[in-house]
Design an enzyme around this catalytic site. Structure first.
Site, mmCIF file in Angstrom:
data_model
loop_
_atom_site.group_PDB
_atom_site.id
_atom_site.type_symbol
_atom_site.label_atom_id
_atom_site.label_comp_id
_atom_site.label_asym_id
_atom_site.label_seq_id
_atom_site.Cartn_x
_atom_site.Cartn_y
_atom_site.Cartn_z
ATOM 1 N N SER A 194 33.573 39.091 39.574
ATOM 2 C CA SER A 194 33.346 37.995 38.618
ATOM 3 C C SER A 194 33.948 38.265 37.247
ATOM 4 C CB SER A 194 31.835 37.725 38.442
ATOM 5 O OG SER A 194 31.221 37.619 39.701
ATOM 6 N N ARG A 195 35.023 39.031 37.208
ATOM 7 C CA ARG A 195 35.703 39.360 35.938
ATOM 8 C C ARG A 195 34.823 40.164 34.985
ATOM 9 N NH1 ARG A 195 39.255 38.211 38.860
ATOM 10 N NH2 ARG A 195 40.911 36.715 38.557
#
Ligand SMILES: Cc1cc2nc3c(=O)[nH]c(=O)nc-3n(C[C@H](O)[C@H](O)[C@H](O)COP(=O)(O)O)c2cc1C
Length: 217
Positions: A194-195
């Protein structure tokens, strides 16, 4: 062409590797570098010793290219090239450089900032002597980064120097050698889902000690 642009806009690799925890990283960034390099070698990361070197010339124009890391010891990272090349001229104007490793299979990058200085001549000489004959001849035939009229001109010069220096090892050319980059900043980046990537930075203090902190991804 449009299709390629769409592909680039929409590609989303999620990173799912193990976490990078500041508590588990050594106090000294060089030790962390050596651990990561060992892992890159063990896991057979392609071109694990290839790194981007960025320089900034006297007009403040940055420029980047890949070179091979050939040696490292306590916060000093060495690559070799022609001292007349663009990167060498940039460094002679401004010795602040940045290094970057990107190891795709490990979802890791290492950023290093430091000061470059010419390697001692004995070190450059000894590395030059370890290179294969053809690479030694190339160091004479190629005036790195200069304009040339054609590839055949380059090959002709290669033949001329091969005739001039028919035996191995070829004499050491003083226009060729190493740059030792002494690091004062490191950042270890680990791709996460999710970055929400992990980034741990180390900064050298005036007294020579290192501070370690986490950066937002
Ligand atoms: C994987 C790879 C490794 C390279 N290794 C070196 C190197 O160790 N030394 C070098 O001078 N150029 C190396 N090059 C070529 C440089 O990227 C660059 O083209 C060259 O050094 C000239 O750069 P300059 O004009 O900015 O000085 C390598 C290129 C690649 C793609």
């Amino acid at each position: 062409m449009e299709d390629i642009k769409k592909i680039i806009q929409n590609i989303r690799n999620d990173f799912n590797n193990e976490e990078l925890n500041e508590l588990h990283l050594p106090e000294n960034p060089f030790d962390a570098f050596v651990e990561w390099m060992k892992e890159a070698i063990q896991k057979q990361v392609p071109e694990y010793n290839a790194m981007v070197v960025s320089t900034v010339n006297q007009n403040l124009q940055p420029s980047s290219r890949i070179v091979y890391l050939r040696d490292y010891e306590k916060d000093t990272f060495t690559f070799y090239c022609n001292y007349l090349s663009k990167k060498s001229r940039d460094i002679q104007d401004n010795n602040k450089v940045a290094l970057l490793f990107y190891w795709i299979p490990l979802q890791r990058q290492i950023r290093i900032e430091g000061i470059a200085k010419k390697s001692p001549i004995e070190k450059s000489k000894s590395y030059f002597e370890s290179r294969p004959y053809e690479n030694q001849i190339s160091a004479y035939a190629s005036v790195q980064s200069q304009k040339i009229a054609s590839r055949s001109e380059l090959l002709k010069k290669f033949e001329e120097y091969a005739q001039k220096f028919p035996t191995y090892p070829v004499p050491y050319p003083e226009h060729w050698g190493g740059w030792d980059v002494e690091a004062h900043y490191y950042e270890f980046w680990q791709g996460r889902p999710s970055r929400l990537h992990d980034r741990i930075a180390y900064e050298k203090q005036k007294d020579g000690s290192w501070t370690k902190y986490r950066l937002s991804p």
